[in-house]
Design a protein around this motif. Sequence first.
Motif, short mmCIF file in Angstrom:
data_model
loop_
_atom_site.label_atom_id
_atom_site.label_comp_id
_atom_site.label_asym_id
_atom_site.label_seq_id
_atom_site.Cartn_x
_atom_site.Cartn_y
_atom_site.Cartn_z
N THR A 66 21.57 61.03 53.58
CA THR A 66 20.82 62.22 53.96
C THR A 66 19.57 62.31 53.10
O THR A 66 19.52 61.73 52.00
CB THR A 66 21.65 63.49 53.74
OG1 THR A 66 21.91 63.62 52.32
CG2 THR A 66 22.98 63.42 54.49
N PRO A 67 18.53 63.03 53.55
CA PRO A 67 17.36 63.20 52.69
C PRO A 67 17.70 63.78 51.32
O PRO A 67 17.15 63.33 50.30
CB PRO A 67 16.49 64.15 53.51
CG PRO A 67 16.81 63.82 54.93
CD PRO A 67 18.30 63.56 54.90
N HIS A 100 13.00 59.43 54.67
CA HIS A 100 13.81 60.60 54.37
C HIS A 100 12.92 61.78 53.99
O HIS A 100 13.18 62.92 54.40
CB HIS A 100 14.80 60.28 53.25
CG HIS A 100 15.96 59.47 53.70
ND1 HIS A 100 17.16 60.03 54.11
CD2 HIS A 100 16.11 58.13 53.83
CE1 HIS A 100 18.00 59.08 54.46
NE2 HIS A 100 17.38 57.91 54.30
N GLY A 134 20.99 58.47 59.00
CA GLY A 134 19.74 58.98 58.45
C GLY A 134 18.49 58.49 59.17
O GLY A 134 18.56 57.63 60.06
#
Length: 362
Positions: A155-156, A184, A243
């Motif tokens: 995830t970012p 991201h 992602g």
Amino acid sequence: MNKTSLAIAMAAILLIPSAGEAKQMVPAHALEAAALNAAAQTKAAAFIDVQGCGSTSSIAVGVADRRSQSSPSTDMPLKIASVSKLFTAAAIVTLAQRGMIDLDQRAGDMLLNTDAVGVAGRDATLRQLLNHTGGVPDYYNLPGIRKWDWRLPLTPERVLSAITGRPATGVPGARYAHSNSGYHLAALAVGRKLGRSFAQIVNDEVIAPLGLRDTVYREAAFAGELHGYVGTRDWQDSAENTGPDGGITATMTDLRTVLGALFLAEDGPVRSAGKAMTANAVETGKPRLRADMGTEVRESRSGKVFFGHTGDVEGYLTFAYAAPEERVTIIGHLSASEPRVLEELLRSTVSAVEIACQQAVP
């Protein structure tokens, strides 16, 4: 786990052979033979899809699971890794063309004050993040990357936290330095600006408009029926294919549709984005390879241009390109981390395409 090595290798061998070299091959069986050879070398599955110049080949051979010896199929969802950058860039560029965001706005201006604090490249623009000139350090270059828990999604928040305090690779806009982390940062910024999850953005701007029925932006691990191998280790349950930098799973049919819609169509939902994604490519420092927003721009020895991307997550390797002049799409995938074998597969595929295109000329 060096995600730039595959791209470098592809740049070195994406060379359409001369007419003399091409005449030594047998086009009718070249693609099937190449796939069977790749599957035999890896003891895994090999996929090829070629459309154009009279060819309509879609091939899946080998084994999808070494334990059960089950066979792969051409409609299997594939973990396409960095080929996903085409989807991320297409979504962001489409939004910009509708005036909802500005590609030349700094990512930091869209973020919350608490987002990405201490991350180098926070002041890069979306355009710079998408063409890898943002100066954001790549998380795949972190010393402890191999110790990450790959059962957890990318995830970012996770990625950007990991690179906090790391030095920039350059001043934003100054030079190319491949950065998965930049994607991201771009996804987080756009999501904040619009108040939507990036998965929803990709679905709304790319997946749904193109009618991609078997394509998903993954936010959690996806096992599927296709096992992927690094040596003897099975990475089927890995969450690495998640992602904005590599989270798409797609069938070859859907991926072919995306390549055509971006780079070959006369018009359509993302054709304008595809033109923008190849209009201002920057030098990468590698022969015959430039980079634009989400796109690798490759030139063959004979001067032919290919738009697309390669992808590499543990256990799964992919290439996907469109050649606008010939109006051809080529896709290849291996369910094993064997870059040399993928290089051979790409070389054989391009050779067969060259022959088909020569024969198609009146």
